[in-house]
Design a protein around this motif. Structure first.
Motif, PDB file in Angstrom:
ATOM      1  N   ALA A   1       0.838  -1.203   0.000  1.00 27.77           N
ATOM      2  CA  ALA A   1       0.000   0.000   0.000  1.00 27.77           C
ATOM      3  C   ALA A   1       0.868   1.247   0.000  1.00 27.77           C
ATOM      4  CB  ALA A   1      -0.933  -0.014   1.210  1.00 27.77           C
ATOM      5  N   ASN A   2       1.975   1.207   0.732  1.00 22.45           N
ATOM      6  CA  ASN A   2       2.909   2.333   0.750  1.00 22.45           C
ATOM      7  C   ASN A   2       3.523   2.541  -0.624  1.00 22.45           C
ATOM      8  OD1 ASN A   2       4.348   4.427   2.055  1.00 22.45           O
ATOM      9  ND2 ASN A   2       6.123   3.089   2.235  1.00 22.45           N
ATOM     10  N   GLU A   3       3.930   1.450  -1.275  1.00 23.28           N
ATOM     11  CA  GLU A   3       4.514   1.542  -2.616  1.00 23.28           C
ATOM     12  C   GLU A   3       3.516   2.124  -3.614  1.00 23.28           C
ATOM     13  OE1 GLU A   3       5.850  -2.371  -3.660  1.00 23.28           O
ATOM     14  OE2 GLU A   3       7.294  -2.447  -2.017  1.00 23.28           O
ATOM     15  N   LEU A   4       2.235   1.820  -3.430  1.00 19.61           N
ATOM     16  CA  LEU A   4       1.199   2.303  -4.341  1.00 19.61           C
ATOM     17  C   LEU A   4       0.697   3.701  -3.968  1.00 19.61           C
ATOM     18  CD1 LEU A   4      -0.896  -0.966  -4.762  1.00 19.61           C
ATOM     19  CD2 LEU A   4       0.743   0.011  -6.373  1.00 19.61           C
ATOM     20  N   GLY A   5       1.158   4.220  -2.841  1.00 16.31           N
ATOM     21  CA  GLY A   5       0.787   5.562  -2.435  1.00 16.31           C
ATOM     22  C   GLY A   5      -0.576   5.678  -1.774  1.00 16.31           C
ATOM     23  N   ILE A   6      -1.090   4.586  -1.227  1.00 21.77           N
ATOM     24  CA  ILE A   6      -2.411   4.640  -0.585  1.00 21.77           C
ATOM     25  C   ILE A   6      -2.347   4.326   0.906  1.00 21.77           C
ATOM     26  CG2 ILE A   6      -3.681   4.107  -2.696  1.00 21.77           C
ATOM     27  CD1 ILE A   6      -4.004   1.238  -1.656  1.00 21.77           C
ATOM     28  N   SER A   7      -1.152   4.218   1.453  1.00 23.18           N
ATOM     29  CA  SER A   7      -1.014   3.805   2.852  1.00 23.18           C
ATOM     30  C   SER A   7      -1.599   4.826   3.828  1.00 23.18           C
ATOM     31  CB  SER A   7       0.438   3.518   3.198  1.00 23.18           C
ATOM     32  OG  SER A   7       1.226   4.676   3.038  1.00 23.18           O
ATOM     33  N   GLU A   8      -1.447   6.119   3.551  1.00 21.10           N
ATOM     34  CA  GLU A   8      -2.003   7.137   4.454  1.00 21.10           C
ATOM     35  C   GLU A   8      -3.525   7.047   4.504  1.00 21.10           C
ATOM     36  OE1 GLU A   8      -0.597   9.080   6.705  1.00 21.10           O
ATOM     37  OE2 GLU A   8       1.229   8.020   6.137  1.00 21.10           O
ATOM     38  N   ARG A   9      -4.132   6.816   3.343  1.00 23.43           N
ATOM     39  CA  ARG A   9      -5.592   6.668   3.303  1.00 23.43           C
ATOM     40  C   ARG A   9      -6.032   5.436   4.075  1.00 23.43           C
ATOM     41  NH1 ARG A   9      -8.648   6.322  -2.243  1.00 23.43           N
ATOM     42  NH2 ARG A   9      -6.767   5.148  -2.605  1.00 23.43           N
ATOM     43  N   VAL A  10      -5.266   4.358   3.955  1.00 22.41           N
ATOM     44  CA  VAL A  10      -5.585   3.124   4.678  1.00 22.41           C
ATOM     45  C   VAL A  10      -5.468   3.359   6.175  1.00 22.41           C
ATOM     46  CG1 VAL A  10      -4.825   0.763   5.142  1.00 22.41           C
ATOM     47  CG2 VAL A  10      -4.936   1.578   2.797  1.00 22.41           C
ATOM     48  N   ARG A  11      -4.400   4.024   6.598  1.00 25.90           N
ATOM     49  CA  ARG A  11      -4.197   4.288   8.030  1.00 25.90           C
ATOM     50  C   ARG A  11      -5.296   5.173   8.602  1.00 25.90           C
ATOM     51  NH1 ARG A  11       1.361   4.764   6.458  1.00 25.90           N
ATOM     52  NH2 ARG A  11       2.490   2.933   7.157  1.00 25.90           N
ATOM     53  N   SER A  12      -5.711   6.171   7.842  1.00 24.51           N
ATOM     54  CA  SER A  12      -6.700   7.108   8.379  1.00 24.51           C
ATOM     55  C   SER A  12      -8.134   6.597   8.251  1.00 24.51           C
ATOM     56  CB  SER A  12      -6.574   8.473   7.696  1.00 24.51           C
ATOM     57  OG  SER A  12      -6.894   8.387   6.330  1.00 24.51           O
ATOM     58  N   GLN A  13      -8.437   5.865   7.172  1.00 20.51           N
ATOM     59  CA  GLN A  13      -9.815   5.453   6.923  1.00 20.51           C
ATOM     60  C   GLN A  13     -10.056   3.961   7.080  1.00 20.51           C
ATOM     61  OE1 GLN A  13     -10.735   6.910   3.018  1.00 20.51           O
ATOM     62  NE2 GLN A  13     -10.382   9.040   3.575  1.00 20.51           N
ATOM     63  N   GLY A  14      -9.000   3.169   7.010  1.00 23.48           N
ATOM     64  CA  GLY A  14      -9.144   1.717   7.140  1.00 23.48           C
ATOM     65  C   GLY A  14      -9.360   1.030   5.794  1.00 23.48           C
ATOM     66  N   TRP A  15      -9.159  -0.275   5.784  1.00 24.11           N
ATOM     67  CA  TRP A  15      -9.294  -1.052   4.544  1.00 24.11           C
ATOM     68  C   TRP A  15     -10.735  -1.107   4.058  1.00 24.11           C
ATOM     69  CZ3 TRP A  15      -5.473  -2.149   1.473  1.00 24.11           C
ATOM     70  CH2 TRP A  15      -4.184  -2.242   1.987  1.00 24.11           C
TER      71      TRP A  15
END
Length: 66
Positions: A24-38
């Motif tokens: 997710a970090n490599e794809l640039g979506i890790s912050e969204r995952v951390r803040s909003q969840g999967w």
């Protein structure tokens, strides 16, 4: 037979979660995952993460064969 989302090796669950976040970090979506969840991620984003995870696992396995 019913499908299960649980890993065959229960000890692998933490490693898979860590790999999921790395991808997710490599794809640039890790912050969204951390803040909003999967659960708020689109199916396309989840599919991309899963696809990259499978590719990495295959690459790791193939490297052990050489």
């Amino acid at each position: 037979m019913a499908r299960s989302n649980k890993p065959v090796n229960p000890g692998a669950e933490n490693a898979l979660d860590q790999m999921k976040m790395e991808v997710a970090n490599e794809l640039g979506i890790s912050e969204r995952v951390r803040s909003q969840g999967w659960s708020t991620m689109t199916s396309a984003d989840c599919g991309r993460v899963g696809g990259h995870m499978v590719r990495k696992m295959i690459e790791q396995y193939e490297s052990t064969l050489r």
